[in-house]
Every structure is written in C-alpha cells, then in structure tokens.
Design an enzyme around this catalytic site. Sequence first.
Site, PDB file in Angstrom:
ATOM      1  N   ASP A   1      24.270  46.460   1.603  1.00 58.26           N
ATOM      2  CA  ASP A   1      24.635  45.980   2.932  1.00 58.26           C
ATOM      3  C   ASP A   1      23.597  45.038   3.527  1.00 58.26           C
ATOM      4  O   ASP A   1      23.514  43.867   3.159  1.00 58.26           O
ATOM      5  CB  ASP A   1      24.893  47.186   3.832  1.00 58.26           C
TER       6      ASP A   1
ATOM      7  N   GLU B   1      32.335  52.133  11.620  1.00 53.79           N
ATOM      8  CA  GLU B   1      30.877  52.195  11.471  1.00 53.79           C
ATOM      9  C   GLU B   1      30.235  52.713  12.749  1.00 53.79           C
ATOM     10  O   GLU B   1      29.209  53.396  12.698  1.00 53.79           O
ATOM     11  CB  GLU B   1      30.340  50.807  11.135  1.00 53.79           C
TER      12      GLU B   1
ATOM     13  N   TYR C   1      31.034  35.839   5.872  1.00 55.35           N
ATOM     14  CA  TYR C   1      31.739  35.401   7.076  1.00 55.35           C
ATOM     15  C   TYR C   1      31.086  34.221   7.793  1.00 55.35           C
ATOM     16  O   TYR C   1      31.588  33.761   8.823  1.00 55.35           O
ATOM     17  CB  TYR C   1      31.914  36.568   8.066  1.00 55.35           C
TER      18      TYR C   1
ATOM     19  N   ARG D   1      22.086  43.474  15.997  1.00 54.34           N
ATOM     20  CA  ARG D   1      23.033  42.381  15.780  1.00 54.34           C
ATOM     21  C   ARG D   1      22.552  41.082  16.420  1.00 54.34           C
ATOM     22  O   ARG D   1      22.797  39.990  15.899  1.00 54.34           O
ATOM     23  CB  ARG D   1      24.413  42.767  16.324  1.00 54.34           C
TER      24      ARG D   1
ATOM     25  N   HIS E   1      31.613  51.852   4.947  1.00 58.07           N
ATOM     26  CA  HIS E   1      30.967  52.820   5.842  1.00 58.07           C
ATOM     27  C   HIS E   1      31.863  54.047   6.064  1.00 58.07           C
ATOM     28  O   HIS E   1      31.472  55.153   5.726  1.00 58.07           O
ATOM     29  CB  HIS E   1      30.552  52.204   7.179  1.00 58.07           C
TER      30      HIS E   1
END
Length: 446
Positions: A319, A234, A122, A83, A268
Amino acid sequence: MPLTTYWLEHAWLGTHVEPGVALETGEDGRIAALRTGVETPPPGAEVLRGLTVPGLANAHSHAFHRALRSLVQVGSGTFWTWRDFMYKVAQNLTPDSYFALARAVYAEMALAGITNVGEFHYVHHAPGGAPYADPNAMGEALIEAAAAAGIRITLLDTAYLSAGFGQAPNPHQLRFSDGTADAWAERVSALKPRPHALIGAAIHSVRAVPAGQLATVAGWAEERRAPLHVHLSEQTAENDACQEAHGRTPTQLLADHGVLGPRTTGVHNTHLTDIDIALLGGTTTGTCMCPTTERDLADGIGPAGRLQHAGSPLSLGSDSHAVIDLLEEARAMELNERLRSRTRGHWTANALLTAATADGHAALGLADAGRLEAGALADFTTIALDSVRTAGAVPRLGAETAVFAATAADVRHTVVGGRHIVRDGHHTLVGDVPTALSESIAALRA
C-alpha cells in the site's frame, strides 16, 4: 529466454519444503520442468542456496507514496491529516518524475522478492486536471517503470471522480478525475497489455465514484474479464457518510451495483458488518490486507479470518510503502489476529505464503503464477536460510522461518520470466537502487 536449469537447495512447493529441486525454464519464460530428489546441482545449473518460493505478489501499491516514508512519521495525526501530505507529493508528479520514482520503487520490490505489483493508479492528469497530450502518460510511465525494474505489473487504472458523496473534486483531486465514469472508460480503453503488463480497473472508493456510475466501471472490467479492485471500509468515517447518503454500508452499495464478484478485490475491508462479510464471502470477492499501512495509519485490524472462512480469498499489499516487505505483511496478518483474539495459530505458514504468492497473483489476473510447477510463469525468489535472522532453522520448516523470522533483507535472488533480476542481493538492471530512490524522491520535494 534460453532454457536455463536452476538447482534449488530447498523449495517450497505449496504444502511442504522439498530439498534438492531442479527447475528448468523455457524460452517462453515459463517453468518447463521441475524434478525433485536432485541431491547435487546438475552440470551447468544456476545454484540457488536457501529457500526458493514462488515470486511474491504485491497486490496493492501506490508507488508515489514511497516518497512519504519518514516524512509522515513525525508527530501524530489521523488518516485524513496523512492524506494532506500525500496530496502535496502527488501535485509534484510528472510523467518523467513518476517513471524515475516508480522504477526505483519497483526495483526495491524486486530486491524484496516481489515479482508482480498491482498498481492502484489514480494520478492521471496534469495539475489542475488538464489531460496530457497522451491522456495515459502517467499510466504508461508506470508500465515502463516496471519493465525497467524487471517485474510484472497489473495497472489498476482507478476511477476517482468526487471528493465525497455529492461533492466535486477538490483542487488536489482534479488531476485524479476524468469527470465521469464514461470518460474514464474511454481513456483507459486506450491502454494496451504487454508481456509484462496487464490492464485492470479500480474504483477508488464509494465516496470517490458516485453510486450511479459504479456499474460503468464494473461493466468495463467484466467485459474484459479484468481484475477490479476497490478501497473498501478503510475508515469508519466513510462508512458513516455512506450510511447517511445511501442508507447502507459501502459493501452493500457495491453489491447493489454489481461490483462484487470473483474478479473483484476489496482492499483493507477493515470495518465490516456481519452482512458485509457474508456478501463478500458469498460472492468470493477477494480481500487484500495491508497490515503495515493499516497499523501505520491507525486504521484498525480487519476481520481477515472471518472473511476467509466466509469464502473471500486473501492477498497482501504494501500500500503506502511504510515498508516494502511482503514477508512482514504475511507475519503481521497472523500476529494482528493473535493480538485481537489472544490465541495463536490462525493461519499456517503455508497459508500465509499462499496469500503472498498464488492468491495474490490471482487477485491481479495471473492465475498461472505463484506456483513452482511445470507450465507456471518462471517467477520465483530465494530467501537466505543462513542470515542472522534465519540461521539455525530446520530446513524442512523453511516456510515457518520465512514467514516468522525472515525479512525482505534476506532475499538473495529474484527471477522473473526465467531471467535473473536480483542476483546475490544486487539488482541486475538498476545498479544503485538506494541512490535511485534518494534522487527521485528528492526531485519531488524540491
């Protein structure tokens, strides 16, 4: 679009493969007629040799994650370290650079037989969180990118308001946040659908939208009868944090606030309890599995079979775009289940193709797509049956060949709304897709 006749050497009609099918498209971009038993191409028909199936639906995409391919494959780490790389790429996006990247990514999807993408969007504002002059500049860039690449899009505009339960957004997340769900709803209400674009909603996750504001997002989608998607369970860390904050699982929290239902899709759905599975199935909330990303990030194998048996329709997504290949996603869902259970044959090839077509389109708000039948949208793709991967297959087992042997590289043609977007493996609107990808990704790394 003018009326066009396509002759399909072999066509998958949902339950079986039919040889010699004539398909006519009308000016409205829909299938006007479909005739079987047509042994030779009618005069003037466009000939599609191979196996033609309905266009594939990529039900979960983050277009900018395509810039992470290979970069995040160095060394080890976890979802959370991955991330950090994602945040760095997100910080460099502008409306112009996002258009360029998304156009190339959506062109790659068209080359893979994908005719509709669910973009879980987003990255709304400028770095630091200030809105652009047009508060929806980033979403508009994605909508226009899909048009430029010739595919459909369901823009799943995403509410992303906090870093975790009770935590303000971190500096990277400021450009994701509208502050409140009411402010999110005001902004997203200004987005308008187009012939190639639907507007839906998304809750990033239960950690990113405070429980008291979940109903606002769900209500916005319900009022418009729009699709609503949510990242769900997830990671086990998210489940643990939700239990600590609310004394219940993420699925139970969503149920408490009216989020679950037939227009909702959980993405997920990996780490679920028996009660969670019963809640999702009992409300016919969908499940979007993204097997290549789930295994790439070491997330785990979700209980897809149990979810479907409980009543949750299955769809598929690429994804993070570790690869863009819906045939691989379909194959991986079955093969993951085989590894878990040590038995074979959990889904037929027909069932897996249905998840990649009709059920994927339904999850994105297009119930009139994903089928080769009169009245449906004229969106379809043709897979070669004479490549090094597919040669020698029995044509009547074309569905099995497509799911268990073919890859995105075997897509020969893609038609959207009756218009040829990919012809003989070449994109008709984006002349050099690899260069478009390379240049748009390099611009984000500069």
